[in-house]
Design an enzyme around this catalytic site. Structure first.
Site, PDB file in Angstrom:
ATOM      1  N   ARG A  98       0.819  -1.114   0.078  1.00 60.10           N
ATOM      2  CA  ARG A  98      -0.075  -0.076   0.094  1.00 60.10           C
ATOM      3  C   ARG A  98       0.904   1.386  -0.062  1.00 60.10           C
ATOM      4  O   ARG A  98       1.993   1.522   0.682  1.00 60.10           O
ATOM      5  CB  ARG A  98      -0.907  -0.242   1.237  1.00 60.10           C
ATOM      6  CG  ARG A  98      -1.846   1.088   1.355  1.00 60.10           C
ATOM      7  CD  ARG A  98      -2.729   1.138   2.658  1.00 60.10           C
ATOM      8  NE  ARG A  98      -3.449  -0.055   2.784  1.00 60.10           N
ATOM      9  CZ  ARG A  98      -3.851  -0.625   3.789  1.00 60.10           C
ATOM     10  NH1 ARG A  98      -3.447  -0.260   5.052  1.00 60.10           N
ATOM     11  NH2 ARG A  98      -4.908  -1.715   3.769  1.00 60.10           N
TER      12      ARG A  98
ATOM     13  N   ARG B 294      -1.176   7.060   9.664  1.00 62.65           N
ATOM     14  CA  ARG B 294      -1.342   6.428   8.169  1.00 62.65           C
ATOM     15  C   ARG B 294      -1.410   7.504   7.230  1.00 62.65           C
ATOM     16  O   ARG B 294      -1.035   8.601   7.654  1.00 62.65           O
ATOM     17  CB  ARG B 294      -2.909   5.580   8.318  1.00 62.65           C
ATOM     18  CG  ARG B 294      -2.774   4.520   9.132  1.00 62.65           C
ATOM     19  CD  ARG B 294      -1.997   3.284   8.644  1.00 62.65           C
ATOM     20  NE  ARG B 294      -2.071   2.226   9.675  1.00 62.65           N
ATOM     21  CZ  ARG B 294      -2.970   1.200   9.110  1.00 62.65           C
ATOM     22  NH1 ARG B 294      -4.022   1.129   8.363  1.00 62.65           N
ATOM     23  NH2 ARG B 294      -3.221   0.068  10.176  1.00 62.65           N
TER      24      ARG B 294
ATOM     25  N   CYS C 153     -14.846  -3.012  -0.194  1.00 62.28           N
ATOM     26  CA  CYS C 153     -13.435  -3.431   0.077  1.00 62.28           C
ATOM     27  C   CYS C 153     -13.204  -4.505  -0.496  1.00 62.28           C
ATOM     28  O   CYS C 153     -14.005  -5.240  -1.055  1.00 62.28           O
ATOM     29  CB  CYS C 153     -13.283  -4.032   1.803  1.00 62.28           C
ATOM     30  SG  CYS C 153     -14.072  -5.267   2.339  1.00 62.28           S
TER      31      CYS C 153
ATOM     32  N   CYS D 247      -7.992 -10.932   1.538  1.00 61.17           N
ATOM     33  CA  CYS D 247      -7.820 -10.265   2.660  1.00 61.17           C
ATOM     34  C   CYS D 247      -8.222 -11.535   3.814  1.00 61.17           C
ATOM     35  O   CYS D 247      -9.227 -11.944   3.916  1.00 61.17           O
ATOM     36  CB  CYS D 247      -9.197  -9.264   2.875  1.00 61.17           C
ATOM     37  SG  CYS D 247      -8.941  -8.445   4.660  1.00 61.17           S
TER      38      CYS D 247
ATOM     39  N   CYS E 124     -13.386  -0.959   6.273  1.00 64.00           N
ATOM     40  CA  CYS E 124     -12.475  -0.335   5.442  1.00 64.00           C
ATOM     41  C   CYS E 124     -13.297   0.428   4.598  1.00 64.00           C
ATOM     42  O   CYS E 124     -12.701   1.573   4.064  1.00 64.00           O
ATOM     43  CB  CYS E 124     -11.628  -1.235   4.790  1.00 64.00           C
ATOM     44  SG  CYS E 124     -10.435  -2.153   5.793  1.00 64.00           S
TER      45      CYS E 124
END
Length: 650
Positions: A77, A146, A453, A459, A502
């Site tokens: 990411r 973040r 998401c 995931c 998310c």
């Protein structure tokens, strides 16, 4: 002030992850050692530290074979404040997705890119390439600040938007990890050339204030245990909620004086959405207004809030470790007072703001300086080439030919900007020729305002499908709206494969939260501006029960709408009437077969003119069959009657 505010590290109970962070030598081990091993995956301890470097270890559950090793792969990411992606970085990411990834890129809901499908042996090369091309993954995951968000609109003559970008960058720099581990591990100690850090940011990091710094540590703000959990920040302008500001740990709102000069910021704190099913002590929460800070003090206040969470956040129970629980447990007044002790002075009163609205900036727009930008809707953020939809190829060609930067949005869309007016026609043609819809009015609003998401298969937290399931759900909801005569209606729909939130389903008008395979918790009552928290309405709705669940609610909504002078969205309606009223109506509801209902489907039923009674058992069998086949009961009956009469019933 010395750190007399901090609970004793010796007496405070700590989770295992806290010990891993403390013993990692500032995020070096065991990642550095295990990266050298000829294996397909990292140990569980290394996985926790790897997150700080911007990567999650995953396995593709579609490829699991009993008796064989999991299909281990890694997600990377990016960290790019305000969603800024320079052309060089985009082209590098596009190449990496093909060379090492699964051939796609995914825009995240925090204005970053994710690469999926990278093997351990290629992880170092991938991260090094990102850094060497003006990017970073450091701090995109893990227990620290973040990616800092900001509105993506590139308005060049709007100083408030320019300040939002500027301070998103500067606060990201202020809170960037200072450890050398990242460059040592992924670039063999060679620090990439990057933009010079602003002097005031460096000075703020070195200024102790009132106990905000931890002396003698490689990480002066974080210390050797970093934050109790992830910490999320956004910077926006009055009225612009393109970044879901109420869901962040800390949100700053730019405030200008009459001359258009920056005066300071309104401050919100304590938002967050992650929760756990059947754990009532975990919950979604909106941020509270805390006060106002002058521009010259903003870095000190950010540090004071971070230090408060660093020193008082729960390090024993990770489910209770986000700053929202500190606000909930203490209350705003105690939180503000503690922050003020670190800050060294009172926080000024919160200043009035206009109402916030969601904006997506799709289609062609003017920057204000003579150039243009274009917002491109990307369903579920997945940048790919598939059939006639060739978004990945189109973006690459446009960025290569016109050298355009982009801004990623918090609703996983892309904005290309700095476009010369004379290039508009050619860029528009390139996009349309590749199957990309530019005019936002040509996009079904259900799709336009939806998010999902990634969930399965990659995931590790996913319980149910999300990205792969939502398009089908939207098609069925659209068909249901058409059946009920609500063709023009739309609302914010969000889906996640687990309760961590998310895609921010708890702010949606209609949210689906994975609760079991093919079963979702249904949330209702958010609003189009994403300023109101939704609430759980129903547990474990099976996918096949979608129509049976929503038809009564939408019929009730239609009935109420006809009686109201002022328009009302579906989420606002659910919030106003309350769930008791919704459940009572649903309990007595009979599926619609009234005259003058137009059903738009492949059987071309047209107007339904008559009602026919059936026995209870037949009705229930029909209802179950319709849900199982994803059709309306009316459509199923019509098909059966046509078959019985040899298609002569018309």
């Amino acid at each position: 002030m010395a750190q007399t505010l901090t609970p004793s590290a010796e007496t405070q109970k700590r989770s295992k992850v806290e010990d891993l962070k403390e013993n990692s030598n500032y995020l070096r081990e065991p990642v550095a050692s295990e990266l050298l091993e000829d294996t397909t995956h990292f140990s569980n301890d290394a996985i926790q530290i790897l997150k700080f470097h911007g990567s999650y270890q995953q396995d593709n559950r579609d490829n699991r074979v009993k008796g064989q090793e999991k299909d281990y792969q890694f997600m990377l990411r990016t960290r790019n404040p305000g969603g800024f992606i320079p052309p060089q970085l985009y082209l590098a990411l596009d190449n990496l997705s093909d060379q090492y990834g699964n051939g796609t890129l995914r825009v995240t809901t925090r204005q970053g890119f994710q690469l999926h499908g990278i093997l351990k042996k290629n992880l170092k090369a991938a991260i090094a390439t990102i850094v060497q091309n003006m990017g970073s993954t450091l701090g995109a995951c893990g227990d620290l600040n973040r990616n800092v968000m900001a509105p993506p609109a590139p308005y060049k003559t709007r100083p408030d938007y320019q300040y939002a970008w500027e301070y998103a960058d500067k606060i990201a720099d202020l809170l960037r990890p200072q450890t050398g581990a990242y460059y040592e591990i992924w670039l063999d100690g060679e620090k990439a050339i990057s933009a010079e850090e602003a002097p005031e940011v460096k000075a703020a990091r070195e200024s102790n204030g009132n106990g905000t710094l931890i002396h003698g540590k490689e990480e002066p703000i974080y210390g050797d245990r970093y934050m109790p959990r992830k910490f999320k920040i956004t910077v926006t302008v009055p009225g612009d909620n393109s970044i879901d500001l109420f869901t962040n740990d800390l949100s700053l709102v730019v405030l200008l004086n009459d001359a258009g000069e920056l005066e300071g910021f309104n401050v919100y704190a304590g938002g967050g959405l992650g929760r756990t099913h059947n754990k009532e002590e975990t919950f979604a929460r909106l941020a509270d207004p805390i006060g106002y800070v002058a521009k010259d003090d903003v870095y000190d206040l950010v540090k004071a809030i971070v230090a408060t969470q660093r020193d008082y956040g729960d390090r024993a129970e990770r489910r209770h470790a986000r700053m929202k629980y500190l606000l909930h447990d203490w209350g705003v007044d105690k939180f503000r007072q503690t922050v003020e002790r670190y800050f060294g002075k009172p926080i000024e009163p919160f200043r009035p703001l206009p109402a916030f609205e969601y904006r997506d900036y799709l289609g062609w727009n003017e920057q204000g300086d003579g150039k243009l930008f274009v917002g491109i809707s990307i369903e579920n953020g997945r940048v790919k080439d598939e059939g006639n939809f060739q978004l990945k190829s189109a973006l690459r060609e446009i960025v290569e030919r016109f050298n355009l930067p982009m801004r990623l949005t918090a609703n996983h869309n892309v904005i290309l900007y700095e476009i010369a007016p004379e290039d508009q026609i050619e860029i528009d043609r390139l996009l349309r020729d590749r199957g990309i819809t530019i005019n936002p009015t040509e996009i079904d609003p259900l799709v336009r305002y939806s998010m999902a998401c990634p969930a399965l298969p990659t995931c590790g937290l996913a319980i149910a499908e999300s990205e792969r399931a939502l398009p089908g759900f939207l098609d069925r909801i659209r068909a249901l709206l058409n059946k009920l005569g609500l063709e023009q209606e739309h609302f914010v729909i969000r889906m996640t494969g687990c309760p961590n939130g998310c895609a921010r389903p708890y702010m949606a008008e209609l949210g689906f939260v994975g609760q079991a395979p093919n079963a979702y918790q249904v949330w209702l009552g958010g609003n189009p501006s994403q300023t109101c928290l939704a609430e759980p309405y129903l547990d474990k709705m099976k996918g096949e029960d979608l129509e049976a669940t929503l038809e009564p609610l939408l019929s009730y909504f239609k009935q109420e709408s006809l009686q109201r002078a002022e328009p009302e969205s579906f989420g606002e309606f659910c919030h106003r009437v309350g769930f008791d009223a919704l459940r009572r109506f649903a309990a007595s509801y009979q599926p619609q077969t009234e005259a003058a209902t137009t059903v738009k489907d492949s059987t071309s039923l047209g107007k339904i003119r008559y009602r026919v009674g059936v026995r209870d058992r037949t009705y229930n069998l029909l209802k179950d069959a319709a849900a199982k086949n994803g059709k309306s009961m009316t459509q199923l009956v019509a098909e059966a009657v046509d078959a019985y009469f040899g298609n002569s019933a018309e």
